[in-house]
Design an enzyme around this catalytic site. Structure first.
Site, PDB file in Angstrom:
ATOM      1  N   SER A  76       8.033  77.505-112.616  1.00 22.87           N
ATOM      2  CA  SER A  76       7.846  77.282-114.052  1.00 22.87           C
ATOM      3  C   SER A  76       8.573  78.338-114.875  1.00 22.87           C
ATOM      4  O   SER A  76       9.148  78.037-115.930  1.00 22.87           O
ATOM      5  CB  SER A  76       6.344  77.293-114.392  1.00 22.87           C
ATOM      6  OG  SER A  76       5.671  76.236-113.734  1.00 22.87           O
TER       7      SER A  76
ATOM      8  N   VAL B  12     -13.468  49.901 -72.510  1.00 19.83           N
ATOM      9  CA  VAL B  12     -12.975  50.629 -71.344  1.00 19.83           C
ATOM     10  C   VAL B  12     -13.726  50.201 -70.081  1.00 19.83           C
ATOM     11  O   VAL B  12     -14.956  50.041 -70.099  1.00 19.83           O
ATOM     12  CB  VAL B  12     -13.144  52.155 -71.561  1.00 19.83           C
ATOM     13  CG1 VAL B  12     -12.684  52.921 -70.334  1.00 19.83           C
ATOM     14  CG2 VAL B  12     -12.364  52.588 -72.789  1.00 19.83           C
TER      15      VAL B  12
ATOM     16  N   ASN C 235     -17.916  39.675 -67.448  1.00 16.17           N
ATOM     17  CA  ASN C 235     -17.515  40.163 -66.122  1.00 16.17           C
ATOM     18  C   ASN C 235     -18.639  40.968 -65.457  1.00 16.17           C
ATOM     19  O   ASN C 235     -19.617  41.354 -66.095  1.00 16.17           O
ATOM     20  CB  ASN C 235     -16.252  41.014 -66.269  1.00 16.17           C
ATOM     21  CG  ASN C 235     -15.605  41.327 -64.946  1.00 16.17           C
ATOM     22  OD1 ASN C 235     -15.772  40.584 -63.978  1.00 16.17           O
ATOM     23  ND2 ASN C 235     -14.863  42.419 -64.889  1.00 16.17           N
ATOM     24  N   LYS C 236     -18.452  41.199 -64.183  1.00 11.01           N
ATOM     25  CA  LYS C 236     -19.379  41.982 -63.346  1.00 11.01           C
ATOM     26  C   LYS C 236     -20.754  41.319 -63.256  1.00 11.01           C
ATOM     27  O   LYS C 236     -21.791  41.999 -63.222  1.00 11.01           O
ATOM     28  CB  LYS C 236     -19.490  43.418 -63.874  1.00 11.01           C
ATOM     29  CG  LYS C 236     -18.129  44.122 -63.962  1.00 11.01           C
ATOM     30  CD  LYS C 236     -18.238  45.582 -64.333  1.00 11.01           C
ATOM     31  CE  LYS C 236     -16.851  46.208 -64.426  1.00 11.01           C
ATOM     32  NZ  LYS C 236     -16.873  47.630 -64.766  1.00 11.01           N
ATOM     33  N   MET C 237     -20.737  39.983 -63.228  1.00 12.82           N
ATOM     34  CA  MET C 237     -21.995  39.254 -63.069  1.00 12.82           C
ATOM     35  C   MET C 237     -22.651  39.585 -61.733  1.00 12.82           C
ATOM     36  O   MET C 237     -23.881  39.473 -61.576  1.00 12.82           O
ATOM     37  CB  MET C 237     -21.745  37.749 -63.172  1.00 12.82           C
ATOM     38  CG  MET C 237     -21.414  37.245 -64.579  1.00 12.82           C
ATOM     39  SD  MET C 237     -22.759  37.478 -65.774  1.00 12.82           S
ATOM     40  CE  MET C 237     -24.035  36.423 -65.075  1.00 12.82           C
TER      41      MET C 237
ATOM     42  N   GLY D 228     -12.856  45.695 -66.744  1.00 14.11           N
ATOM     43  CA  GLY D 228     -12.268  44.953 -65.639  1.00 14.11           C
ATOM     44  C   GLY D 228     -11.061  44.109 -66.006  1.00 14.11           C
ATOM     45  O   GLY D 228     -10.741  43.137 -65.306  1.00 14.11           O
TER      46      GLY D 228
ATOM     47  N   SER E 102      -7.686  44.829 -65.974  1.00 14.86           N
ATOM     48  CA  SER E 102      -6.616  44.873 -64.969  1.00 14.86           C
ATOM     49  C   SER E 102      -7.054  44.212 -63.673  1.00 14.86           C
ATOM     50  O   SER E 102      -6.258  43.544 -62.999  1.00 14.86           O
ATOM     51  CB  SER E 102      -6.199  46.328 -64.715  1.00 14.86           C
ATOM     52  OG  SER E 102      -5.702  46.928 -65.896  1.00 14.86           O
TER      53      SER E 102
ATOM     54  N   SER F 114       5.279  69.776-105.210  1.00 15.25           N
ATOM     55  CA  SER F 114       5.808  68.586-104.509  1.00 15.25           C
ATOM     56  C   SER F 114       6.089  68.898-103.044  1.00 15.25           C
ATOM     57  O   SER F 114       7.239  68.976-102.632  1.00 15.25           O
ATOM     58  CB  SER F 114       7.056  68.046-105.207  1.00 15.25           C
ATOM     59  OG  SER F 114       7.999  69.042-105.494  1.00 15.25           O
TER      60      SER F 114
ATOM     61  N   HIS G   7      -9.432  51.930 -74.497  1.00 15.96           N
ATOM     62  CA  HIS G   7      -9.832  53.103 -75.269  1.00 15.96           C
ATOM     63  C   HIS G   7      -9.529  52.899 -76.757  1.00 15.96           C
ATOM     64  O   HIS G   7      -8.495  52.328 -77.125  1.00 15.96           O
ATOM     65  CB  HIS G   7      -9.090  54.350 -74.771  1.00 15.96           C
ATOM     66  CG  HIS G   7      -9.741  54.977 -73.579  1.00 15.96           C
ATOM     67  ND1 HIS G   7      -9.786  54.351 -72.358  1.00 15.96           N
ATOM     68  CD2 HIS G   7     -10.371  56.168 -73.428  1.00 15.96           C
ATOM     69  CE1 HIS G   7     -10.417  55.136 -71.492  1.00 15.96           C
ATOM     70  NE2 HIS G   7     -10.784  56.250 -72.123  1.00 15.96           N
TER      71      HIS G   7
END
Length: 635
Positions: free
Chosen positions: A474, A33, A165-167, A36, A38, A541, A114
């Site tokens: 029964s 989550v 990502n997000k370096m 990044g 999108s 059943s 997620h």
């Protein structure tokens, strides 16, 4: 003299030809989550100059409304189309986008991060050639990264890009990137990927996405876009043996009969010898028909209609293959299953599977184990819950032509469908046929059910008494059997409690065990009916699916469902075995009517409302039904 309009038309035609002949790459973005995904796709579209001016203006406006800092654009809004996604800042559904560069066309699937939407990720992965796994540089490889990697591996993706990502939030430090790359390669070494490329990026700032970044001078690999434009994902489908799953028998008039479908792999030409599976009949291709006319040849991925030299029987669900190298045919398999429903998968319960061209009933005969996607550890299990992955043995009602999923996605993949709700509840990948599927054959016998029934002067039947514990099943069944015996009929009674002392003594009372309990009793009832007996079964059943499963084991009219309808309050008042008292005290778990459901029959042959009526009156109703329907009329 050449007019300017002609030059423009020529340019347009050349442009269209160029784009029409470019290769297509399908890829997906996945990961945990808020890694990044999108934003990355939005950045790709933006930097590739693939956003119209009015769309860009709307994007800038939406970014300001969403509170994006400064003048920056929120690229994720290009992809997060659902209102719920925009409000929460997450991706829920699978969003598909098409774009094109000078070198290639692309279809990208943005999948949810997620855990509860893992099934959506599997949907996006099922048709992808490349997976881009986003990893937050601050967090490293997480459980969901591993989960998505394992699913990508199961679904046949062999090319992985680990986009760290997000370096920008870790000051573009080389050691952070190197640690994540090493961790991922160590985890994924046994997943069977052909190649893994690790790229340090910032989707927000654009580093190493379209062009190289001065802020990562230590990275000398390709940019993300360069890799997507050049990665070789040719799978050899055109060179592989010919396979055409028949999706439609095309019969517009008496003079034309063709067989339509999309070629799964291989090449076909007029005159080619073919075989039809599972029947094994052979012929030759007469013509390859399309909307635009006949073809000299057709290859994998093309939708065509074949006509043949001979009038052989072919139906939807058959597969046309090359004679020299046909695929296998079987009705029992080991398969990997990804479960996608809130209700668990229960071995023994009947489901449907839908292959490339056929829908067929199946039963999961054995859940061998489930896989811990974080550690790849094999764990014992009786059921599969939402998003869990298991290795199962499955048994089909009929044989199908197949190939292992790793060799052929079209002939090795399937979805699982709930028979009552018609909803998709799982996805599966065939590994191989079980050896017993080809070694075990039905042995023809000279003495059959008809002969046995004639000897007994009766029509075989299975009286299936169902209802809550204490409803009187029964008691009523016992009275019916006594009356039948008095008439000289041949019967046998199977009672829920009695069967659990022997045949089913290894089963408990979980939903999975209840399903297996009924499956076994159904098989025994079928054998007894084959012996010409009138069988009386008394089982709670509780599930419609299992009662329907037993009904479908029998011949038409042989299964008689008797719903013994007694209110829960009355059953609890009787409580002859003290079970309700124990359930109320919490001493019994999974007790029908309390913490395990009872699904009332919708269309039973007999509905016995017991309130204010004696068991003898109810038994008389059953006997009258048997007489009226002719089950007791043989002499």
């Amino acid at each position: 003299m050449t007019h300017q309009s002609d030059l423009i038309a020529d340019d347009i035609e050349a442009y269209l030809d160029l784009h029409e002949n470019k290769s297509l790459l399908r890829f997906l973005t996945c990961g945990s989550v808020d890694d990044g995904k999108s934003t990355l796709i939005g950045r790709l579209l933006y930097d590739s100059k693939l956003i119209f001016e009015d769309h860009l203006a709307a994007l800038e406006s939406d970014s300001r409304k969403m509170g994006t800092q400064g003048e920056k654009i929120d690229f994720a809004l290009l992809v997060d189309g659902l209102a719920a996604e925009r409000e929460q800042g997450i991706t829920i559904d699978v969003a598909y986008r098409f774009f094109s560069t000078d070198k290639r066309k692309f279809i990208v699937a943005d999948t949810p991060g997620h855990e509860q939407y893992t099934r959506n990720m599997a949907t996006g992965a099922s048709s992808a050639d490349v997976a881009i796994l986003l990893v937050d540089a601050r967090k490293g490889v997480l459980a969901q990264t591993k989960r998505h990697s394992f699913i990508a591996s199961l679904l046949g993706i062999r090319h992985i890009v680990v986009a760290v990502n997000k370096m920008d939030l870790v000051d573009y430090r080389e050691e952070v990137f190197d640690t994540i790359a090493a961790d991922y390669r160590a985890f994924s070494k046994d997943l069977g990927f052909s190649d893994i490329l690790c790229v340090p990026i910032s989707a927000l700032e654009g580093d190493n996405i379209i062009s190289g970044s001065d802020r990562t001078p230590w990275y000398d690999g390709p940019t993300l876009m360069h890799h997507l434009e050049t990665v070789d994902v040719t799978d050899g489908r055109q060179a592989a043996p010919f396979r055409l799953p028949v999706q439609w028998v095309n019969r517009p008039n008496l003079d034309f009969r063709g067989f339509s479908g999309t070629i799964a792999q291989g090449t076909v030409k007029p005159g080619a010898p073919i075989k039809v599976l599972p029947s094994g009949k052979t012929s030759r291709v007469k013509d390859i028909v399309t909307y635009d006319g006949s073809l000299d040849s057709a290859v994998a991925g093309e939708a065509v209609t074949l006509t043949l030299d001979d009038e052989i029987d072919i139906s939807r669900g058959d597969v046309i293959v090359t004679v020299e190298t046909p695929c296998e045919v079987a009705d029992q398999f080991e398969a990997k299953v990804i479960w996608m429903a809130e209700d668990p998968m229960l071995p023994g319960r009947p489901y449907l599977i839908k292959t490339a061209n056929k829908t067929i009933p199946i039963i999961v005969t054995d859940l061998k184990y489930k896989v811990n996607v974080n550690t790849l550890e094999r764990l014992p299990a009786k059921t599969l819950d939402l998003n869990e992955i298991g290795i199962c043995n499955i048994s089909l009602e009929n044989q199908i032509a197949f190939e292992p999923y790793g060799d052929n996605r079209d002939l090795g993949g399937f979805i699982v469908i709930d028979r009552l709700t018609n909803t998709t509840v799982g996805a599966g990948m065939i590994d191989f046929a079980l050896r017993r599927a080809s070694n075990i054959h039905w042995q023809a016998m000279d003495v059959d059910k008809t002969a046995r029934a004639e000897l007994k002067h009766q029509t075989p039947a299975v009286l299936w008494f169902t209802g809550l514990s204490g409803s009187g099943k029964s008691t009523i069944a016992n009275l019916v059997e006594k009356a039948l015996i008095a008439q000289g009929r041949h019967t046998y009674a199977l009672d829920g409690d009695n069967v659990r002392h022997g045949l089913n003594k290894d089963l408990g009372f979980t939903d999975a065990d209840r399903v297996e309990n009924i499956r076994r009793v159904g098989e025994v009832s079928k054998l007894m009916a084959d012996a010409g007996l009138i069988v009386l079964t008394s089982f709670i059943s509780p599930f419609r699916a299992e009662r329907r499963m037993v009904r479908e084991m029998m011949e038409d009219g042989e299964f008689i469902e008797v719903f013994v309808d007694t209110p829960l309050e009355e059953c609890e008042r009787r409580d002859t075995k003290g079970l309700y008292k124990k359930a109320r005290a919490g001493l019994i778990k999974n007790f029908t009517g309390f913490d395990s459901p009872y699904e009332i029959p919708k269309q039973s042959e007999l509905h016995l409302k017991t309130q204010g009526r004696s068991a003898e009156d109810c038994a008389a109703d059953v006997l009258a039904y048997l007489e009226r329907q002719g089950y007791l009329s043989r002499s």
